[in-house]
Design an enzyme around this catalytic site. Sequence first.
Site, short mmCIF file in Angstrom:
data_model
loop_
_atom_site.label_atom_id
_atom_site.label_comp_id
_atom_site.label_asym_id
_atom_site.label_seq_id
_atom_site.Cartn_x
_atom_site.Cartn_y
_atom_site.Cartn_z
CG HIS A 1 -2.29 0.61 0.93
ND1 HIS A 1 -2.67 1.83 1.43
CD2 HIS A 1 -3.34 0.17 0.19
CE1 HIS A 1 -3.90 2.11 1.03
NE2 HIS A 1 -4.32 1.12 0.27
CG HIS B 1 -6.80 -0.25 -7.80
ND1 HIS B 1 -7.51 0.92 -7.57
CD2 HIS B 1 -6.37 -0.67 -6.59
CE1 HIS B 1 -7.51 1.19 -6.28
NE2 HIS B 1 -6.83 0.24 -5.65
#
Length: 382
Positions: free
Chosen positions: A185, A285
Site C-alpha cells: 500500500h 485495480h
Amino acid sequence: MKIAEIHTYLVRPRWCFVEIVTDDGLSGWGEPVIEGRAATVRAAVEELTPYLIGRDPGAIEDIWQTLYRGGFYRGGPVLMSAIAGIDQALWDIKGKRFGAPVYELMGGKCRDRMPVYAWIGGDRPDEVAAAALEKKAQGYGAIKMNAASEMGYIDSYELIDGVLSRVASIREACGRGFGIAVDFHGRVHKPMAKVLAKKLEEFDPMFIEEPVLCENYEDFREIANACAIPIATGERLFSRWDFKRILEQGCVDIIQPDLSHAGGITEVKKIAAMAEAYDVALAPHCPLGPIALMACLQVDATCHNACIQEQSIGIHYNKGAGVLDYMLNREDLEYRDGTVELPRLPGLGIDVNRARVLEENEHPHDWKNPVWRLADGAVAEW
C-alpha cells in the site's frame, strides 16, 4: 443523437456516479471518483460538462482527446478520474445503442470467465487465516491483504515478523495452491520493503503490491533484485505516459490501472496493450462500485494479458451500502470457482438501481481516509 444532460451523484460508501442522458432518452453510467476526494472529482465532471452538451456521444475517442488535450494542464488523479467516469458512461451509451456489451465493440472477447480475488482484514494471525478460509469456502481461489499498518523508513523487525506470521497462517490454513497477494500500500519505504519482500519469498505470494510508492519508481529495480516475487503496481498512475516509464524500466510484472482513475475504458485498453508488448500482466485495480467493476470486466474480456480482477464485495471499506445495492441485475455478479462470467447486458452490463442512487444522493457522503502517525508523531503513509 446528442448529449442533453449530465448528472452526478455521491453515494455511499465513498463513490461518485455520473449519468449521461441523450436527447432521445438513452442514459449511460460511469464512476468518476478518487476515494476521499469524491466531491472534487464531481466538481471536475461538472466543469467538463460544457465540452459535452450537444456532442454526439458516439465520438468517444474525439471526446476523450478533447477533454484531455483541450486544457493546457492535463493528467493527474482528479482530471483523469473525471474523464474516466465520462468515458465509461459514453461506452455504456454506445453499447446500449447497438445492443451489445462493450467488449463486442472492442474486437470481441478472448475469454469466457474472469478470475477474481477477495479482500480480507484482521490484525492477528488467527483472524486473517479464518477470513481467508471463509473466502476459500465461498469459492475464491485468491485473496489480497494489507501487509502492515504504519511503518517508518527504518522500523522494528517485530513489524516484519507480524506480517510474516499473518501470511504464514493463511498459507498453512489454505494450502499451497491458494493465491495470496500482499499489498504494501505504499506504506513501506525502500529500506524495509527490501527486507519484507525477501522474507516473504518462502510463502510464495501471488504478488506483492506497491512495495514502494510509484513516485519512487526507480526503487522497483532494487526491490525486484531482492526477491523472486512478482511485483504489481499502478493504482496511482493515471495515463499511458505514467505507465510508459514503469514499463520501460522492466521491473514490474503486473500493472494495476484503475478504470475510474486512469482515463476509463479508452485509456486503460491502450495501457493494457502497451503492457502486453512488455510481457506484463494486467490486473485492474477496483476496490470501488459496480459501474467501475463492470467497466473493468469489459476491458478484461478483450485483453489477453488480463490475469485477475479485484472487486470489492465484502471489502472493509463498504459501510452503509455495497456493490450489489446499486444493481438490479445482481445475479450477473455471482462468483463461481473464483471466477465471474463476462457481462451479458448491452453497454457496461449493469442495470443501475437509479432509485437507490437518487436516495443516497439526498445525503451525500463525505468519506475521508484516516490520517495515521508514527510513534514519534510524524505523518505516516496510509
